[in-house]
Design an enzyme around this catalytic site. Structure first.
Site, short mmCIF file in Angstrom:
data_model
loop_
_atom_site.label_atom_id
_atom_site.label_comp_id
_atom_site.label_asym_id
_atom_site.label_seq_id
_atom_site.Cartn_x
_atom_site.Cartn_y
_atom_site.Cartn_z
N CYS A 131 0.81 -1.23 0.00
CA CYS A 131 0.00 0.00 0.00
C CYS A 131 0.84 1.28 0.00
O CYS A 131 0.32 2.36 -0.23
CB CYS A 131 -0.95 0.01 1.20
N HIS B 9 -2.12 11.41 15.68
CA HIS B 9 -2.70 10.62 14.59
C HIS B 9 -1.58 9.78 13.99
O HIS B 9 -0.53 10.30 13.63
CB HIS B 9 -3.30 11.54 13.52
N HIS C 198 -4.49 4.44 10.08
CA HIS C 198 -5.75 3.72 10.20
C HIS C 198 -5.49 2.23 10.34
O HIS C 198 -4.41 1.75 9.99
CB HIS C 198 -6.63 3.98 8.97
N ASP D 67 -7.83 -6.39 6.91
CA ASP D 67 -7.34 -7.20 5.79
C ASP D 67 -5.87 -7.59 5.97
O ASP D 67 -5.15 -7.80 5.01
CB ASP D 67 -7.54 -6.45 4.47
N ARG E 95 -4.40 -4.84 9.73
CA ARG E 95 -3.32 -4.10 9.06
C ARG E 95 -3.34 -2.68 9.59
O ARG E 95 -4.22 -1.89 9.27
CB ARG E 95 -3.51 -4.10 7.55
N CYS F 255 -2.04 0.62 9.11
CA CYS F 255 -1.45 1.38 8.02
C CYS F 255 -1.01 2.72 8.61
O CYS F 255 -1.84 3.58 8.92
CB CYS F 255 -2.50 1.55 6.93
#
Length: 141
Positions: free
Chosen positions: A67, A104, A107, A111, A119, A121
């Site tokens: 990704c 932050h 996310h 999956d 995951r 990310c």
């Protein structure tokens, strides 16, 4: 919003962080895919919050999700990453933040690989790498 142990003013965060780190961690921005310094980083160690230094992820849970962002199958320990429903950009996602300072991070999606199926990310701008410290070799006496 949680009451985080580490609290600073925007001015203090801006003084500590570079512009990208500030926008990502304090304003929930996202760095472009395949541009962060850790998306293709595979050394052994841990990844800590760039804002407060809290260890968040271990290199042994990092995997290539394809990704363009660092991806982890689990947080370093339970409760260190806060999950918050994110309804921005016309989507419903689960945002992850540092439980210590509210930064932050990115996310989490369902999956990922087993055993967690998750995951995480994560934006490279939200983390710092801490190399694994290896014990020096011992000499026989």
């Amino acid at each position: 919003m949680s009451d985080y142990p580490v609290k600073k003013s925007d001015a203090d965060w801006r003084a500590q962080l570079d512009a990208t780190q500030f926008e990502v961690t304090r304003r929930a921005a996202t760095e472009r895919a395949f541009t962060g310094k850790y998306w293709d980083h595979w050394e052994r160690g841990s990844y800590a919050c760039v804002c407060c230094g809290e260890p968040l992820f271990a290199s042994d849970t990092k995997f290539d999700a394809g990704c363009g962002w660092p991806s982890y199958s689990a947080a370093l320990k339970a409760g260190i990453v806060e999950r918050v429903i994110d309804r921005t950009h016309g989507m419903v996602r689960v945002e992850v933040r540092c439980q210590n300072c509210g930064a932050h991070l990115g996310h989490v999606f369902d999956d990922g690989p087993e055993p967690t199926g998750e995951r995480f990310c994560i934006n490279s701008a939200s983390i710092d790498f801490k190399p694994e410290v290896l014990a020096p070799p011992t000499t026989p006496r």
